[in-house]
Write a protein that holds these residues in place. Structure first.
Motif, short mmCIF file in Angstrom:
data_model
loop_
_atom_site.label_atom_id
_atom_site.label_comp_id
_atom_site.label_asym_id
_atom_site.label_seq_id
_atom_site.Cartn_x
_atom_site.Cartn_y
_atom_site.Cartn_z
N ILE A 97 0.95 -1.09 0.25
CA ILE A 97 -0.04 0.13 0.01
C ILE A 97 0.77 1.27 0.11
CG2 ILE A 97 -1.66 1.45 1.49
CD1 ILE A 97 -2.81 -1.57 2.31
N ARG A 98 0.65 2.10 -0.94
CA ARG A 98 1.53 3.38 -1.30
C ARG A 98 0.47 4.68 -0.79
NH1 ARG A 98 5.14 0.71 0.33
NH2 ARG A 98 6.52 -0.32 -1.33
N ALA A 99 -0.63 4.58 -0.71
CA ALA A 99 -1.57 5.57 -0.23
C ALA A 99 -1.50 5.98 1.28
CB ALA A 99 -3.03 5.04 -0.41
N PRO A 100 -1.73 7.40 1.45
CA PRO A 100 -1.59 7.77 2.86
C PRO A 100 -2.72 7.19 3.56
CG PRO A 100 -1.44 9.51 1.42
CD PRO A 100 -1.56 8.26 0.41
N ALA A 153 -7.92 16.84 10.00
CA ALA A 153 -6.58 17.40 10.29
C ALA A 153 -5.55 16.20 9.30
CB ALA A 153 -6.21 17.11 11.57
N PHE A 154 -5.87 14.94 9.48
CA PHE A 154 -5.14 14.10 8.56
C PHE A 154 -5.15 14.60 7.09
CE2 PHE A 154 -4.91 10.17 5.95
CZ PHE A 154 -3.40 9.94 6.39
N ARG A 159 -2.97 17.66 2.03
CA ARG A 159 -2.93 18.81 0.91
C ARG A 159 -2.01 19.85 1.15
NH1 ARG A 159 -9.15 20.15 2.06
NH2 ARG A 159 -8.18 22.22 2.50
N ARG A 160 -1.35 20.00 2.11
CA ARG A 160 -0.10 20.76 2.27
C ARG A 160 0.89 20.44 1.25
NH1 ARG A 160 0.27 20.36 8.43
NH2 ARG A 160 -1.51 21.52 8.93
#
Length: 174
Positions: A97-100, A153-154, A159-160
């Motif tokens: 898995i590479r997704a946050p 918050a996550f 998005r930053r």
């Protein structure tokens, strides 16, 4: 949120699961439940999912029963409960898995041990774990404002803009 998928081992369930899950795991029981009113079983299941079962209101029970009657939903639950057990989570599968990933659990989950969430967080590269003390199987309902704020918050952090690798190395070099 309270992800299942690890084979039950030494850290198995802290107590027996809801009666409805045990009935659904049996093909005959699943067939019988297809057309029966499950309000009482749903209420019992929800009460076992919450640390504070006073949160299980008649309106919540009615909503869960209604959702369980959506087209194809009971068949989906039956398939999940009696499905093949070769699809368990493994560290090797999860490492791909590479997704946050944010893993959320209630420390007092009586249905899926919080230890499973910790295993997911360790196995998924870069995963973040939030374990809520004093919370059961459904933190999104037991502590909705807090769990939504943590999720927000996550997602905001994702998005930053992150500096690209080329810019970081240039700044370091010079």
């Amino acid at each position: 949120v309270d992800a299942a998928g690890w084979p039950t081992g030494a850290e198995g369930r802290s107590r027996d699961g809801p009666v409805i899950f045990r009935i659904l795991a049996n093909p005959i029981g699943a067939a019988l439940l297809r057309d029966l009113d499950t309000t009482g079983l749903t209420r019992q299941g929800l009460r076992s999912a919450f640390v504070d079962d006073r949160l299980v209101t008649p309106a919540m029970v009615a909503r869960y029963v209604e959702l369980s009657r959506a087209p194809g939903r009971r068949a989906q639950i039956v398939a999940m409960m009696g499905g093949p057990r070769d699809a368990y989570a493994t560290p090797e599968r999860l490492a791909a898995i590479r997704a946050p990933t944010l893993v959320i659990t209630g420390e007092e989950d009586a249905l899926i041990p919080a230890a499973h969430a910790r295993r997911f967080a360790v196995a998924i590269p870069g995963a973040r774990l939030i374990a809520y003390p004093g919370v059961g199987h459904v933190p999104q309902e037991e502590i909705p404002a807090r769990s939504a704020a943590d999720l927000r918050a996550f997602l905001t952090e994702l998005r930053r803009p992150q500096p690209s690798p080329c810019c970081r190395s240039a700044a370091i070099g010079g």
